[in-house]
Write a protein that holds these residues in place. Structure first.
Motif, PDB file in Angstrom:
ATOM      1  N   ASP A 111       0.780  -1.317  -0.008  1.00 22.24           N
ATOM      2  CA  ASP A 111      -0.132   0.130   0.127  1.00 22.24           C
ATOM      3  C   ASP A 111       0.919   1.377   0.162  1.00 22.24           C
ATOM      4  N   ALA A 121       0.997   4.147   3.892  1.00 28.00           N
ATOM      5  CA  ALA A 121      -0.014   3.398   4.542  1.00 28.00           C
ATOM      6  C   ALA A 121       0.520   3.180   6.203  1.00 28.00           C
ATOM      7  N   SER A 151      -1.544   5.186   8.389  1.00 28.91           N
ATOM      8  CA  SER A 151      -2.942   4.887   8.391  1.00 28.91           C
ATOM      9  C   SER A 151      -3.740   5.054   9.739  1.00 28.91           C
ATOM     10  N   MET A 177      -8.986   1.483  11.706  1.00 28.06           N
ATOM     11  CA  MET A 177      -8.521   1.998  10.780  1.00 28.06           C
ATOM     12  C   MET A 177      -6.976   1.368  10.525  1.00 28.06           C
ATOM     13  N   GLN A 178      -6.343   1.143  11.524  1.00 28.00           N
ATOM     14  CA  GLN A 178      -5.001   0.237  11.355  1.00 28.00           C
ATOM     15  C   GLN A 178      -5.016  -0.968  10.825  1.00 28.00           C
ATOM     16  N   GLY A 186      -6.090  -2.387   6.422  1.00 23.42           N
ATOM     17  CA  GLY A 186      -5.318  -2.771   5.555  1.00 23.42           C
ATOM     18  C   GLY A 186      -5.038  -4.177   5.153  1.00 23.42           C
ATOM     19  N   ASN A 202     -12.723   0.917   4.560  1.00 27.72           N
ATOM     20  CA  ASN A 202     -12.211   2.126   3.894  1.00 27.72           C
ATOM     21  C   ASN A 202     -12.814   3.628   4.534  1.00 27.72           C
TER      22      ASN A 202
END
Length: 316
Positions: free
Chosen positions: A80, A84, A87, A152-153, A156, A165
């Protein structure tokens, strides 16, 4: 005077949180390794079946190899991009603003009230008590940002079709409120509070105690060297005390609850039992290397920055 402690603690916490965010991200990804249904963060391509493999052997579950923090970090960048690694950084800023500012400010107030006027020192038991109280209150205030940060972490590591997302911490909190109810923002709050009490009591109390010991014995003068030594030791103590609760907290906060289906975990105890049963007791120390790798620098940056901010604001 009371407000000043909140300002000083808040500034130091936000700087420390942002500077060590990539290490925290790697820690979260590692804590989710081996969880039922979770893809391996470093090895996501299945091995092809061998021609001579028996049908029964094809059904034998072989756990994916565990990977270290460096491999996890490299994989994140490869998949990413370097960005990333940050993130969920907006959630970190909000979390530090709510949680750490509250705990640092409250601890400062209690420290001033409970310090012996005669000696100018505060007993270790009082330091621990102040840390437990300040950490618990701070965690309750900051839990929504904590949940959003974990989500959020962890996003991915999911297949593209299953990712949430989230665009920002506000978007994450908004989506969770709409889809899972406002109460979802306090999911795992008991764990967050327990962890925060352990971290704050062990981190702040041990820093103050070690710093006082170094100065009273004349081992070092009051300066950067003393602050770094005391803060790194405090980071190690906090990591050992909090890692098991942190693993369970991460899994409970990240679990995907689907309508009409039983949630993966009914609570913290259920999560702990299932984790230990499936992965062994040492699974509660998953991510310990990145935890200490993050907690050490975080605590050093936190206290060194705090000491410098105090110097700058001493006349206010």
């Amino acid at each position: 005077m009371g407000l000043k402690g909140f300002v000083e603690g808040g500034i130091a916490s936000i700087i420390a949180g942002c500077s060590t965010h990539p290490l925290d991200l790697i820690k979260v990804r590692m804590q989710l390794q081996g969880e039922a249904g979770a893809p391996n963060p470093a090895v996501q391509t299945a091995r092809p079946a061998l021609a001579f493999q028996s049908p029964s052997a094809a059904h034998i579950h072989v756990p994916p190899p565990r990977v270290g923090p460096l491999a996890v970090g490299i994989r994140i960048v490869q998949q990413d991009g370097a960005a990333a690694l940050f993130s969920g950084v907006s959630a970190t800023v909000l979390r530090q603003t709510l949680y750490s500012t509250t705990r640092m400010g409250l601890y400062d107030i209690l420290k001033k009230r409970w310090t012996d006027p005669g000696t100018g020192n505060m007993p270790l038991t009082s330091k621990i008590g102040a840390g437990l109280l300040a950490g618990g209150i701070g965690a309750a205030v900051g839990n929504p940002a904590d949940v959003a940060m974990v989500r959020m972490q962890a996003d991915g590591r999911l297949p593209a079709a299953q990712r949430r997302n989230y665009k920002s911490v506000i978007d994450a909190i908004s989506q969770m409120s709409k889809r899972e109810g406002v109460t979802s923002l306090w999911r795992g709050s008991s764990l967050t509070v327990n962890r925060a009490m352990l971290v704050t009591a062990s981190q702040l109390a041990s820093y103050d105690q070690i710093k006082e010991t170094i100065l009273s014995k004349g081992l070092m003068k009051d300066g950067i060297g003393t602050h770094v030594t005391a803060s790194f030791a405090a980071g190690f103590v906090a990591s050992v005390a909090s890692n098991p609760v942190d693993v369970i907290k991460t899994r409970v906060m990240n679990m995907k609850v689907e309508a009409g289906k039983e949630p993966p975990y009914s609570g913290a105890v259920d999560c702990a039992m299932k984790t230990v049963r499936a992965e062994g007791a040492m699974s509660l120390y998953k991510g310990f290397v990145p935890t200490i790798s993050r907690q050490g620098p975080f605590t050093v940056v936190l206290f060194v920055t705090l000491e410098q901010v105090r110097k700058l604001l001493k006349d206010f």
